[in-house]
Design an enzyme around this catalytic site. Structure first.
Site, PDB file in Angstrom:
ATOM      1  N   TYR A  45      67.574 -49.937 -31.220  1.00 19.92           N
ATOM      2  CA  TYR A  45      67.728 -48.785 -32.128  1.00 19.92           C
ATOM      3  C   TYR A  45      67.644 -47.452 -31.370  1.00 19.92           C
ATOM      4  O   TYR A  45      68.494 -46.573 -31.536  1.00 19.92           O
ATOM      5  CB  TYR A  45      66.662 -48.871 -33.228  1.00 19.92           C
ATOM      6  CG  TYR A  45      66.595 -47.637 -34.092  1.00 19.92           C
ATOM      7  CD1 TYR A  45      67.599 -47.356 -35.016  1.00 19.92           C
ATOM      8  CD2 TYR A  45      65.544 -46.726 -33.985  1.00 19.92           C
ATOM      9  CE1 TYR A  45      67.555 -46.216 -35.806  1.00 19.92           C
ATOM     10  CE2 TYR A  45      65.491 -45.584 -34.759  1.00 19.92           C
ATOM     11  CZ  TYR A  45      66.501 -45.331 -35.670  1.00 19.92           C
ATOM     12  OH  TYR A  45      66.451 -44.193 -36.440  1.00 19.92           O
ATOM     13  N   TYR A  74      70.660 -39.243 -46.266  1.00 16.98           N
ATOM     14  CA  TYR A  74      69.273 -39.425 -46.744  1.00 16.98           C
ATOM     15  C   TYR A  74      69.123 -38.857 -48.155  1.00 16.98           C
ATOM     16  O   TYR A  74      70.003 -39.056 -48.992  1.00 16.98           O
ATOM     17  CB  TYR A  74      68.272 -38.774 -45.766  1.00 16.98           C
ATOM     18  CG  TYR A  74      68.542 -39.129 -44.335  1.00 16.98           C
ATOM     19  CD1 TYR A  74      68.478 -40.468 -43.928  1.00 16.98           C
ATOM     20  CD2 TYR A  74      68.884 -38.177 -43.394  1.00 16.98           C
ATOM     21  CE1 TYR A  74      68.729 -40.811 -42.612  1.00 16.98           C
ATOM     22  CE2 TYR A  74      69.145 -38.524 -42.079  1.00 16.98           C
ATOM     23  CZ  TYR A  74      69.070 -39.829 -41.702  1.00 16.98           C
ATOM     24  OH  TYR A  74      69.326 -40.175 -40.417  1.00 16.98           O
ATOM     25  N   VAL A 112      70.012 -36.313 -36.659  1.00 16.27           N
ATOM     26  CA  VAL A 112      69.133 -35.158 -36.390  1.00 16.27           C
ATOM     27  C   VAL A 112      69.538 -34.368 -35.143  1.00 16.27           C
ATOM     28  O   VAL A 112      68.995 -33.297 -34.896  1.00 16.27           O
ATOM     29  CB  VAL A 112      67.629 -35.527 -36.289  1.00 16.27           C
ATOM     30  CG1 VAL A 112      67.067 -35.971 -37.607  1.00 16.27           C
ATOM     31  CG2 VAL A 112      67.370 -36.538 -35.208  1.00 16.27           C
ATOM     32  N   LYS A 134      74.244 -45.129 -36.611  1.00 17.98           N
ATOM     33  CA  LYS A 134      73.946 -46.209 -37.563  1.00 17.98           C
ATOM     34  C   LYS A 134      75.226 -46.779 -38.174  1.00 17.98           C
ATOM     35  O   LYS A 134      75.275 -47.939 -38.580  1.00 17.98           O
ATOM     36  CB  LYS A 134      73.001 -45.687 -38.654  1.00 17.98           C
ATOM     37  CG  LYS A 134      71.594 -45.411 -38.122  1.00 17.98           C
ATOM     38  CD  LYS A 134      70.711 -44.689 -39.132  1.00 17.98           C
ATOM     39  CE  LYS A 134      69.317 -44.454 -38.533  1.00 17.98           C
ATOM     40  NZ  LYS A 134      68.499 -43.532 -39.313  1.00 17.98           N
ATOM     41  N   SER A 138      71.450 -40.539 -35.672  1.00 18.56           N
ATOM     42  CA  SER A 138      71.697 -41.487 -36.769  1.00 18.56           C
ATOM     43  C   SER A 138      73.160 -41.681 -37.127  1.00 18.56           C
ATOM     44  O   SER A 138      73.476 -42.572 -37.911  1.00 18.56           O
ATOM     45  CB  SER A 138      70.928 -41.055 -38.007  1.00 18.56           C
ATOM     46  OG  SER A 138      69.571 -41.366 -37.826  1.00 18.56           O
TER      47      SER A 138
HETATM   48  N1  GLU Z   1      66.361 -41.490 -33.683  1.00 17.90           N
HETATM   49  C1  GLU Z   1      66.002 -40.703 -34.845  1.00 17.90           C
HETATM   50  C2  GLU Z   1      64.749 -41.268 -35.455  1.00 17.90           C
HETATM   51  O1  GLU Z   1      64.659 -42.444 -35.542  1.00 17.90           O
HETATM   52  C3  GLU Z   1      67.161 -40.711 -35.802  1.00 17.90           C
HETATM   53  C4  GLU Z   1      66.938 -39.896 -37.027  1.00 17.90           C
HETATM   54  C5  GLU Z   1      68.187 -39.217 -37.522  1.00 17.90           C
HETATM   55  O2  GLU Z   1      69.126 -38.951 -36.795  1.00 17.90           O
HETATM   56  O3  GLU Z   1      68.196 -38.879 -38.729  1.00 17.90           O
HETATM   57  O4  GLU Z   1      63.846 -40.585 -35.843  1.00 17.90           O
END
Ligand code: GLU
Length: 311
Positions: free
Chosen positions: A192, A244, A262, A68, A65
């Site tokens: 994504y 988050y 993650v 992003k 993420s």
């Molecule tokens: N590719 C992971 C998902 O969509 C990213 C989540 C993350 O890094 O927090 O679940």
């Protein structure tokens, strides 16, 4: 500052190597589960260009993420403030892959850094492109930011996510029902998943984050990536939403704009001062790197770089 930056960074890496409470490595994406929780890397790039690294700073990991931030920057450059019609900019206070708010908020995700928001951003990036072109554009963008053509997308990770990303599929379908996904869901999801599967080292990630410390300018090329005002706003959204439902805690402990993934990576920015990347795969209960956060907390204590410290 207490000591030279090289000493501070080396000390932190040594302390993290000795830490026993290392968090839990994500296992819902199979290739991530195979990474050792003993890993720790840190890279600090100062505004002067000086680079300080320690630990596994040159080992590539799945940035997940953290990507992003790059997708969001590209989309803002493409459609400008029109982006805010489809994505909010408030902290969600819920998990990265939560669906609950989408029902009451008519399919508009709270912010671009939760999964739903990033999937809408991918839908925007598609524009009139094929997914392969949009993925190629993201990869070129990140390579340009880092000044490193060797950065790759790990196809195994992207494929694993395509096979098991049922929640992300649900988020995309649900938003499509509200008219906030404009393409067949496989297309933005493909973009994504590939963006999340970018493999980068701490050094490459800290280099790629330099434009966020330099008011939107890539200091290596002198090219404006995005306006100063938009850069300030990206940093603001990173501060408020980048971790988050742990974003408040990160601001409290570290006091920098930051985005976690993650895979255990965190990109953090001290505007005008430094771009920092840390990596340790063990996660805390909120899905953010346990030792990565601790390392940044110690870095900021020893350098006084929190945006809440007097200059
Ligand atoms: N590719 C992971 C998902 O969509 C990213 C989540 C993350 O890094 O927090 O679940």
């Amino acid at each position: 500052m207490n000591g030279t930056l090289d000493t501070i960074v080396a000390d932190i890496a040594r302390e993290m190597a000795e830490a026993t409470d290392r968090g839990k490595v994500a296992d819902y994406i199979a290739p991530l589960a195979a990474v050792s929780d003993k890993r720790f890397g840190i890279a600090v790039v100062e505004a002067s260009g000086a680079v300080h690294v320690a630990g596994d700073a040159d080992v590539p990991f799945s940035i997940q993420s953290v990507s992003k931030v790059f997708g969001f920057t590209l989309a803002l450059g493409m459609v400008g403030d029109a982006l805010w019609k489809r994505v909010g900019r408030e902290p969600s206070g819920s998990a990265f892959n939560s669906i609950v708010q989408l029902e009451t908020e008519q399919g508009i995700p709270r912010n671009p850094f939760i999964n739903a928001g990033a999937i809408v951003v991918s839908d925007i990036l598609l524009g009139r492109h094929e997914p392969r072109e949009a993925i190629g554009e993201i990869l070129r963008f990140v390579r340009g930011l880092a000044g490193d053509e060797s950065i790759l997308i790990d196809e195994k990770v992207a494929h694993a996510e395509e096979q098991t990303g049922f929640r992300n599929m649900a988020l995309a379908q649900y938003m499509r029902a509200f008219g906030n996904i404009h393409h067949a869901v496989e297309r933005p999801l493909g973009v994504y998943f590939h963006q999340c599967a970018l493999a980068m080292s701490c050094r490459q990630l800290a280099m790629a984050g330099r434009y966020l410390m330099c008011g939107g300018v890539n200091p290596e090329t002198g090219r404006t990536i995005i306006s100063k005002q938009r850069t300030r706003r990206i940093n603001a959204v990173m501060m408020t939403c980048g971790h988050y439902d742990g974003s408040g805690e990160f601001a409290y402990r570290v006091g920098l704009s930051g985005k976690s993934g993650v895979g255990g990576g965190i990109l953090a920015v001290a505007p005008g001062v430094a771009s920092i990347a840390v990596w340790s795969p063990g996660l805390n209960a909120r899905g953010n790197s346990q030792l990565g956060t601790l390392a940044l907390e110690r870095l900021v204590q020893r350098t006084g770089w929190s945006v809440f410290d007097p200059a």
